[in-house]
Design an enzyme around this catalytic site. Structure first.
Site, mmCIF file in Angstrom:
data_model
loop_
_atom_site.group_PDB
_atom_site.id
_atom_site.type_symbol
_atom_site.label_atom_id
_atom_site.label_comp_id
_atom_site.label_asym_id
_atom_site.label_seq_id
_atom_site.Cartn_x
_atom_site.Cartn_y
_atom_site.Cartn_z
ATOM 1 N N GLU A 187 42.626 33.118 46.697
ATOM 2 C CA GLU A 187 41.930 34.132 47.495
ATOM 3 C C GLU A 187 41.216 33.516 48.698
ATOM 4 O OE1 GLU A 187 39.450 35.834 44.485
ATOM 5 O OE2 GLU A 187 37.870 34.361 44.709
ATOM 6 N N HIS A 192 37.310 36.010 35.975
ATOM 7 C CA HIS A 192 36.979 35.402 37.263
ATOM 8 C C HIS A 192 35.467 35.198 37.344
ATOM 9 C CE1 HIS A 192 40.765 35.493 39.808
ATOM 10 N NE2 HIS A 192 41.114 35.628 38.540
ATOM 11 N N GLU A 193 35.079 34.245 38.163
ATOM 12 C CA GLU A 193 33.680 33.783 38.206
ATOM 13 C C GLU A 193 33.192 33.524 36.773
ATOM 14 O OE1 GLU A 193 35.285 35.735 41.162
ATOM 15 O OE2 GLU A 193 34.298 37.100 39.787
HETATM 16 C C1 NOJ Z 1 36.552 37.906 42.981
HETATM 17 C C2 NOJ Z 1 37.783 37.624 42.195
HETATM 18 O O1 NOJ Z 1 38.097 36.253 42.214
HETATM 19 C C3 NOJ Z 1 38.910 38.437 42.761
HETATM 20 O O2 NOJ Z 1 40.104 38.124 42.081
HETATM 21 C C4 NOJ Z 1 38.582 39.889 42.681
HETATM 22 O O3 NOJ Z 1 39.576 40.609 43.361
HETATM 23 C C5 NOJ Z 1 37.231 40.206 43.325
HETATM 24 N N1 NOJ Z 1 36.223 39.323 42.878
HETATM 25 C C6 NOJ Z 1 36.789 41.624 43.015
HETATM 26 O O4 NOJ Z 1 36.528 41.755 41.655
HETATM 27 CA CA CA Z 2 36.426 34.495 42.705
#
Ligand code: NOJ
Ligand code: CA
Length: 694
Positions: free
Chosen positions: A489, A464-465
């Site tokens: 999200e 992610h990111e």
């Molecule tokens: C952002 C992520 O996209 C998400 O999936 C994750 O739960 C949070 N960061 C915490 O790591």
């Molecule tokens: Ca994210």
């Protein structure tokens, strides 16, 4: 592999100096065309500067566009250039993906390598390698070791993309906070500021053009800078249609540090007559080196559930305390649920020490091996293993890269020992602790370090990111999926406005052209009635789709690791859940049956090594009725279509839950009418009737 060198098949190469109308002295260059003859790249020299241009069917797509570099402490590699030689070859090979949207990929291209040298001291030289495919063209710089160019600090890559047409572009801003997590806008190229790739454009005569990059290794990610009058161009009179590479920098402003010999990533220009021909996109995969992992048996695409959504809707916390999600008891509940319903993995976030306080600021406090006291890591890993389920480790770094790298080997060794086979990494933050850009060379290097270490320890990566996808999964098939866009999200958060119904119909033709996305579909509590705390507005947070559309996203948005994102209790007694249980994550074939960017998409995919087909259809805020032909089915074979459609009165805003589940016999001559509600969709499994046919 078949490689042929046959210069006679290619367009005439004229070396010499001629006078072109309106342009000063130019060295006519070399051309290469795609195997079908439609896409042509011309490389030439104008006033001592190297340019390339792209045509399709003889019509200009990219006008002559500049190439080159600037360096710290050295003259730009841009002026006084001359083409010194050309080398050609043809490649036609078909290779098999470890997993993907299609099993077989054909790499058929003509290559032209243009040797270039400075005519005056320091007489540096490089090669522009160009490849022309039927689905687009690509080029990269290859700079050999040479006395006048050894170690370097590149301050700019001067590559331009001068659009012949003021095409309509679907874009998200680059070099801003929140990385790639923006809603897409559509505007003419002349209106663009700094944008991410893949950049999808439609010209006024209906050609689709996508600029992206491939094989990003030890270099900085490329953003595209729109019309900036302060940047001098070879082609000043282009009416704002000039895009330029703008690399993500190190903290000190340098873009790329290196030493010759080096090669840049490929700059790719995908071309398609119809929007439905854009996907699945394999241009970038063909420009990455083949798989380097000898053993890939441990790499298993699959579906997972996780202790995750609860944190986003506020019913659980990552941090320790009364609402801590990652407790032994709660995790056992998820493992039991996964085992009962055939999921492969259970993601657990907040299991490791470091989440208490402001975890975005306190990156250095994260341990990647030490669990919270109420989380029995070893016992849970064993419990999962015994039930045929694997724990998925979670490593949020908050961009504390040094902290993560210092623990990486220990952590991955431990996970492997515990029988885990996947890790979800996270890079919340916009700069590293030292101020390097989120997608700069520093991070690209880090990314590769993690991928290689994960491969050594038999771990699949879900990031992610992330750094954007440039096709690494061909070389490292443990690079499974990643975020790199606004995922589900955003619907859980109270102050971001969520993802509007058109969002995924744009993602499909933009972000998804680069590779799989961990979007995390499958939220059944559409109105998020469980969300903790007062809503900011009466309708927030909530998911902005119907229930049927949540199912369709499993087919439309490709990911080899797909999550059923909701809380297990929200799937209890819901017949629609069967579709999530059934849907595969690895495909033999993919056909885009219909689509319009920002409006709708209909995709059919056949499961890998199987005979079932799945259809996913999604629409934006408009209700739609569409007829699709099932001619992709095997002729003469009777099938059953299991249809999950929006219920009669479904509407994403007012009535998102009704879903009509039905079955009907179909075959290759059938036509199905897909009725989609506003913000709705439809998901269909089509299986052969004959027992054992699967
Ligand atoms: C952002 C992520 O996209 C998400 O999936 C994750 O739960 C949070 N960061 C915490 O790591
Ligand atoms: Ca994210």
């Amino acid at each position: 592999m078949r490689i042929r060198c046959n210069p006679a098949r290619f367009a005439l190469v004229l070396m010499g100096t001629v006078l072109l109308p309106g342009v000063a002295r130019a060295q006519t260059g070399a051309q290469v065309s795609s195997p079908d003859g439609r896409n042509t790249v011309t490389v030439g020299v104008r006033e001592g500067r190297l340019t390339y241009s792209v045509e399709r069917d003889g019509r200009p797509v990219l006008l002559p566009s500049g190439l080159g570099f600037t360096f710290r402490g050295a003259a730009p590699l841009r002026d006084n250039l001359r083409i010194v030689d050309t080398v050609r070859r043809t490649v036609d090979e078909t290779w098999t993906q470890a997993w993907g949207e299609v099993a077989q990929v054909r790499d058929h291209h003509h290559e032209l390598r243009v040797g270039v040298a400075e005519t005056a001291p320091p007489a540096r030289r490089f090669t522009l390698a160009v490849r022309a495919f039927d689905d687009g063209v690509a080029f990269r710089y290859e700079v050999p070791a040479q006395p006048a160019l050894g170690a370097f600090e590149m301050t700019d890559e001067l590559t331009e993309f001068v659009m012949a047409d003021n095409a309509r572009a679907w874009w998200i801003p680059a070099l801003r906070e929140h990385r790639y997590e923006y809603l897409y806008s559509a505007s003419p190229v002349s209106m663009l500021d700094t944008v991410h790739t893949p950049l999808t454009m439609e010209t006024s005569d209906g050609l689709y053009v996508v600029i992206h990059e491939a094989n990003l290794v030890d270099y900085a990610a490329m953003n595209l800078l729109g019309n900036d009058p302060s940047v001098p161009s070879l082609m000043p009179a282009v009416g704002g249609r000039r895009l330029r590479a703008w690399l993500s920098p190190w903290a000190d402003g340098v873009k790329v540090r290196g030493r010759t010999p080096f090669v840049s990533p490929w700059r790719t220009i995908q071309l398609a007559d119809r929007v439905t021909d854009l996907a699945p996109s394999v241009l970038g995969l063909n420009l990455n080196p083949p798989n380097v992992l000898e053993d890939t048996d441990w790499i298993e695409p699959g579906k997972y559930v996780g202790i995750w959504w609860g944190m986003h809707i506020g019913t659980m916390t990552w941090s320790s305390g009364p609402k801590h999600g990652a407790t032994t008891e709660n995790t056992r509940r998820y493992i039991d649920f996964a085992a009962e319903h055939g999921f492969d993995g259970v993601l657990v976030e907040g299991w490791n020490v470091g989440w208490d306080g402001d975890w975005i600021q306190n990156a250095e406090q994260f341990s990647f091996t030490q669990p919270y006291p109420d989380y029995d890591l070893q016992g849970l890993a064993r419990y999962a293993w015994e039930r045929g389920v694997r724990l998925i480790g979670h490593n949020e770094t908050s961009m504390g890269i040094e902290n993560y790298e210092a623990q990486l080997e220990d952590a991955f060794t431990r996970y492997e020992t515990l029988g885990m086979n996947a890790v979800k990494t996270g890079y919340v933050g916009d700069l590293t602790r030292d101020g390097h850009a989120h997608h700069g060379q520093y991070m690209v290097r880090h990314w590769r370090t993690v991928l290689e270490s994960a491969a050594r320890h038999h771990l699949m990566i879900d990031a992610h990111e992330p750094i954007k996808d440039t096709g690494e999964r061909r070389t490292y098939p443990n690079m499974m999926t990643r975020e790199g866009a606004r995922g589900q999200e955003y619907n859980a958060w109270k102050d971001d406005g969520g993802n509007p119904p058109e969002h995924e119909t744009i993602l499909f033709f933009t972000r998804m052209l680069s590779g799989p996305m961990d979007f995390t579909p499958g939220v059944f509590d559409i109105l998020i009635e469980q969300a903790d705390g007062p809503p900011r507005r009466p309708w927030e947070p909530r998911v902005r789709t119907t229930l049927a559309k949540q199912l369709a996203l499993y087919v439309v948005l490709y990911s080899p690791l797909h999550m059923a994102a909701d809380l297990p209790e929200n799937y209890a007694g819901r017949p629609a859940f069967q579709f999530i249980r059934d849907v595969p994550v690895d495909w033999e074939q993919t056909r885009v049956l219909a689509g319009a960017i920002g409006d709708y998409v209909v995709v059919a995919r056949r499961e890998r090594d199987g005979r079932d087909w799945y259809v996913g259809a999604i629409t934006d805020e408009e209700a739609r009725e569409m007829e699709v032909s099932l001619s992709f089915l095997t002729p003469g074979t009777p099938y059953v279509a299991e249809i999950y459609a929006d219920g009669p009165d479904a509407d994403w805003r007012t009535n998102p839950l009704p879903i009509a589940i039905s079955e009907r016999p179909v075959d290759a001559t059938s036509r199905l009418t897909l009725r989609m509600a506003q913000g709705g969709g439809q998901a269909i499994r089509i299986r052969p009737v004959a027992a054992g046919a699967q």
